[in-house]
Design an enzyme around this catalytic site. Structure first.
Site, PDB file in Angstrom:
ATOM      1  N   GLU C 209       0.860  -1.174   0.000  1.00 35.19           N
ATOM      2  CA  GLU C 209       0.000   0.000   0.000  1.00 35.19           C
ATOM      3  C   GLU C 209       0.899   1.228   0.000  1.00 35.19           C
ATOM      4  O   GLU C 209       2.081   1.135   0.354  1.00 35.19           O
ATOM      5  CB  GLU C 209      -0.821   0.078   1.288  1.00 35.19           C
ATOM      6  CG  GLU C 209      -1.814  -1.024   1.507  1.00 35.19           C
ATOM      7  CD  GLU C 209      -2.528  -0.866   2.851  1.00 35.19           C
ATOM      8  OE1 GLU C 209      -3.391  -1.698   3.134  1.00 35.19           O
ATOM      9  OE2 GLU C 209      -2.210   0.084   3.608  1.00 35.19           O
ATOM     10  N   HIS C 247      -6.449   3.796   7.385  1.00 35.22           N
ATOM     11  CA  HIS C 247      -5.694   3.603   8.625  1.00 35.22           C
ATOM     12  C   HIS C 247      -4.399   4.394   8.591  1.00 35.22           C
ATOM     13  O   HIS C 247      -3.973   4.909   7.560  1.00 35.22           O
ATOM     14  CB  HIS C 247      -5.467   2.127   8.958  1.00 35.22           C
ATOM     15  CG  HIS C 247      -4.771   1.350   7.890  1.00 35.22           C
ATOM     16  ND1 HIS C 247      -3.488   1.616   7.511  1.00 35.22           N
ATOM     17  CD2 HIS C 247      -5.192   0.310   7.135  1.00 35.22           C
ATOM     18  CE1 HIS C 247      -3.136   0.766   6.569  1.00 35.22           C
ATOM     19  NE2 HIS C 247      -4.154  -0.039   6.306  1.00 35.22           N
TER      20      HIS C 247
END
Lengths: 377, 294, 294, 377
Positions: C209, C247
């Site tokens: 990511e 997050h």
């Protein structure tokens, strides 16, 4: 190490929020009575000698009072007592609580684990040494994560607590752990820790502060309850001072060598008295200081056992001879000196020339010291 | 390397410009040790005993490839000095400094361990391998190269006994003074395997003291994992319980750590225990002779 | 053991009586995992999904020889739960809990590391080896035993991709979901050697990511130490800098940790990088086929 | 994360003893003038907009004043400004100090090292991003021993400090480290840190508190400077809410899947707008909540992409269909739903039966969502 009197230990506990009985310190019977009359100490109350030794209850150093007059009488009876060698000069008066079970909790160091340990026992109110090992729960606590919930839960289990008292324990143990760490304590002990209703109350407080951390704690500098003037001088000179029962003064450098010297002296029937440990150093200045300090202790004979590592033995011997001149004739004592290490031959000769018994062998020099103390040279 | 130090050992002295630091730098060099750097913050660029001084251990390691440190800095700064050495990648630190609060030492020990650094000490004379290198303060004069290993919790008593071994005509392989504080970086149990594995050690001398259970734990190790002959001595047989004998380690509390329990444990583990320091060299010679006969 | 878990893995579920704990205990058992114990303080003596519940991990380990933990306890208590598992001797801990303060995780990580415990997570789906064991929450349905290893920083995206591999008719050796928090116990660099050494893994899928430099560090490892074919995918190519994408890990700050730098690093390291999740299974099949031809 | 406004950050710094200019907050021109007249803010002073974006000086959001009238004028000019999207509602007035060098110090997290890092640069007063890497000193600080003397000494060297300012730095860094740890900060930054005479003064304060540690810090609960009502609802429901520029609402579970969804939508020419990330869960209740929340954001079309792990897809589908009924007709939007996992076939059929475009393939469903947003089904 600095052992704090109960009331000083409780002052520390108070700072960390550990629940305590209401109470105050008195130094006279008048003061004791006034504390009760003014309501600062509720009745009925307990009057406790502020001495460092244990077993106060059985020794008559703890009494109860239901009226101001009784408080005065109790105070008068305890003050001036000589309790296990200590003169009682301070009292702690505290409310007498309706007590439930009495427990034990403490934090101290486990040397083998190199970790603090949290100690908990459901059998409080007695000397922990008398409690069966199986009844004492010991948990190492790592200082990096600090005291954790599961450790506190296990302590609660060991203490047989649940509900309100278990919650109170949770807070109390955090406080105790905080005190142990922040105050640089060797020991923080609550015995007994009493269950009072839904909460917990520390009925006694034993706090020992580590000497080596004194630089972080100027607040304890003045509390040296058990030091004689000679001990105080020794402390200032950074010389370890130990008072034993015998009459041979011992000066040595290093704890191990000092103890070995003791062992040998005993073997040959000697009785070591004051002994001074200079630590690992062979600094001639420190040897001289110890020698002069020893003179004040008035030993029957002195055995000086120095292993010279850095300094040359002749330098130490010269310093010692010079120091001997400074001792007034009335305070002089027979001296047996053993100086080993660098240039030991020269050092030994300097001492002999000055009339000092100087033998390189530990065995023979110890025998000579014992003989000197007996007055049989 | 035999036991921790040898000709490859490159020492950085932390606190080199202090009296102790300077004196023992000179002594370490006289011993034959490669003292490659000193550290005193603010004194970087100067020299002590021919050794270049740096402002930080990091600089010292970068410039001199030092791989062992000898710490003399005062107790209040010892923790930071140790962490500095660890962070600079030094994997062997002798901490000579005394009076370090044990709360600091707990952090030092567990931090160093996590990062893979061995601490000897604190409040210890350090380590020496005669003919190779010395990191610490044991007087040079007590040594002579040989095949007797020594592990001791004491300071000057170590000198006394090591000197006795030398005067008896024997010599030492490596000698480690563990220090007598309540929390030490290296204990008997930690040091024993090093001597078991050391091909240059024929016999081991253990010098213990009252207080704690390090000798008992060591005896347990001897019993199960140590194959060489051992001579031991425990100081403090006549010390009364509850009194601190000089340093914080030497105290008998709650009936644990007495000379009796230590002597009994060592004897049960097969060690020959001397009653007095001067008996040690004789026992060493005797055991070596017996071994030679086999 | 192939990669961390196998038939010998014995799981203790910390927080077993909570909804998540109970649900995933059932799922782990259905997967074939030996879930031997649960822990919920105060619930000791009860049972959940046929698994005995204990008051402490220490008790659980003593009675069931559990050797891996799956932590579901709420974030404020997660640090203590991890320390409890470490102190009880558990050497593999999957921390599923999300929203653990990173200051707590710093302590958890360094404490566990010092004691020799590996953490997977936090805020992670955990680890699973189809046909062997699962410690975590990856849905059972995505798995099928095979020879493709998967390491991923994502949660549901991992499921998506692992499922894609299965639907393509392939299977997985071991799949590790590392978690996307700023501080994770196991990163790509930590996990890659396990797959390099795993004889049951033929090809590795890396799912990354944006945010941080874990993928770049992983690519560096691939380049120098990894011999098996790698297919990668990086999520967040179109995410704007400075926004937290769900997050705390997934944020591009100061121009570091962009999809571009990650893709470039992985391609430079020889990985085949998919542009979309659904391209991964095709690339895997293609590389395996190429490998087969060689 | 909670970014504190400068004055709040300085309140934190004050608590830890970091030296600050004297100053106070004003919310009107009157108040600003009074602060100066009353002497609470000495003259000359600086008037600073309390906004979170940087570059205030160049942007006209910082002015100077030598008289109470000038303070009023400056305050009036700055209040009501729209600065990089924020309306200026608060001002910080502070004494203007005679400044020496301007430095930079900060503590933040290094993710790769998994350690906090202490950052120091002699080039303060500009954005740290613009400073050459070689001019920035970075030191990892391990939380077990904590910040040590040698780290502080190295920072002092990097900053070119010695003497009084170096001593001031020693205390300041302890305070900064304390604030970073105790306040659960992601970042504590002082830029510029000014050398003022023999000391140091923090001229600005940037403090970011970690959201996940909110349970330890109720004091920050009320400070959410940048939240819209929808964001607030999302936060309460524990749904991550991100506002982008486009018109397609995205609901997904998990950050990675959400971002992958975004990437695919963009590939096919879609422009994602609000998107909601449920986290790793497939809890049908949370899916429903996100759906209703999304309805309030009035997107052009919605793409729902859920990977069902624990829950069965048919359960999720039923919940979703039920939720659709709750949205008033005026707020309805075209919905493309992709529900994968357990029982996905059944779930997909339930959705189709309710008139929802439901495609299992990510590629095709994304294409359908883009088409729906364009109004070309």
């Amino acid at each position: 190490m600095v052992k704090l009197a109960e009331w000083r230990g409780k002052d520390v506990f108070r700072k960390y929020g550990i629940p305590l009985p209401r109470g105050a310190v008195a130094r006279s019977a008048d003061e004791a009575e006034n504390l009760v009359r003014s309501g600062r100490v509720p009745l009925p109350c307990v009057v406790k000698a502020q001495v460092l030794a244990g077993g106060r209850g059985k020794g008559g150093a703890v009494k109860f009072a239901s009226t101001p007059e009784e408080a005065r009488t109790a105070a008068a009876a305890i003050l001036g007592l000589e309790f296990k060698g200590e003169n009682v000069k301070e009292l702690l008066l505290e409310e007498k609580l309706a007590l439930g079970r009495e427990l034990y909790v403490a934090v101290t160091l486990d040397r083998a684990l190199r970790l603090p340990i949290l100690i908990a026992s459901a059998h409080g109110g007695v000397e922990i040494e008398s409690v069966d090992d199986a009844e004492i729960d010991r948990q190492p606590v790592h200082p990096f994560p600090g005291l954790t919930n599961f450790e506190k839960r296990r302590a609660a289990r060991a203490l047989g607590l649940s509900g309100g008292p278990a919650k109170a324990l949770d807070r109390l143990l955090d406080a105790l752990w905080g005190a142990f760490q922040v105050e640089d304590a060797e020991l923080v002990e609550i015995n007994p820790l009493a269950v009072v209703g839904d909460g917990l109350v520390a009925l006694d407080a034993k706090v020992i502060i580590e000497d080596d951390a004194a630089f972080r704690h100027p607040e304890y500098a003045e509390i040296r309850d058990d030091r004689t003037p000679l001990e105080e001088i020794a402390r200032e000179k950074e010389i370890a001072f130990v008072q034993l029962d015998g009459n041979i003064g011992v000066i040595a450098n290093g704890a191990g060598l000092t103890m070995a010297t003791l062992d040998v002296l005993k073997e040959f029937g000697g009785a070591p008295g004051v002994f001074l440990d200079l630590g690992g150093t062979d600094d001639p200045k420190k040897v001289t200081e110890a020698f002069l300090l020893m003179a004040q202790a008035k030993p029957k004979a002195v055995f000086l056992n120095i292993f010279g590592g850095v300094t040359r033995c002749d330098t130490v011997a010269n310093g010692l001879v010079a120091a001997m001149q400074q001792v007034p004739p009335s305070d002089r004592f027979p001296l047996v000196a053993r100086i080993r290490g660098n240039n030991e031959k020269e050092g030994t000769e300097i001492l002999r020339a000055a009339g000092v018994v100087a033998v390189p062998s530990l065995k023979e020099s110890a025998q000579a010291a014992v003989a000197a103390a007996r007055g049989t040279p | 390397m035999t036991v921790l130090v040898d000709h490859e050992t490159r020492v950085v002295v932390q606190g080199i410009t202090g009296h102790q630091g300077t004196t023992h730098t000179r002594q370490m060099k006289a011993f034959g040790t490669q003292v490659v750097a000193g550290v005193t913050p603010g004194k970087g660029g100067s020299e002590v005993e021919g050794v270049p001084v740096f402002d930080s251990v990091r600089d010292a390691v970068a410039r001199t490839r030092a791989n062992a440190s000898c710490i003399f800095v005062p107790a209040p700064y010892a923790k930071d000095a140790l962490v500095e050495a660890v962070d600079a990648g030094v994997r062997l630190c002798t901490v000579v400094t005394e009076h370090i609060p044990f709360h600091d030492m707990l952090v030092m020990y567990h931090y160093a361990k996590a990062q893979g650094t061995r601490i000897i000490g604190p409040n210890c004379p350090g380590i020496a391998a005669p003919g190779k290198a010395k990191v610490g303060i044991i007087p040079n004069l007590v040594f002579r190269p040989g095949r007797v290993g020594v592990i001791s919790r004491s300071g000057t008593l170590t000198y006394e006994i090591v000197n006795g071994i030398k005067e008896h005509g024997l010599g030492q392989s490596t000698c480690i003074g563990l220090g007598g504080d309540p929390v030490v970086g290296t204990s008997f149990v930690d040091a024993l395997p090093l001597f078991e594995q050391d091909p240059e050690t024929d016999l081991l001398v253990m010098v213990g003291e009252i207080g704690g259970t390090a000798e008992e734990d060591g005896a347990d190790y001897l019993k199960h994992h140590f194959s060489k002959p051992v001579v031991a001595y425990i100081a403090g047989r006549s010390a009364p319980p509850g009194k601190r004998m000089g340093h914080a380690g030497a105290i008998i509390t709650r009936g644990r750590g007495t000379a009796e329990t230590k002597v009994a444990a060592l004897e049960a583990a097969g060690a020959r225990v001397a009653r007095f320091p001067y008996e040690v060299p004789d026992l060493v010679a005797q055991l070596l002779a017996e071994r030679g006969r086999r």
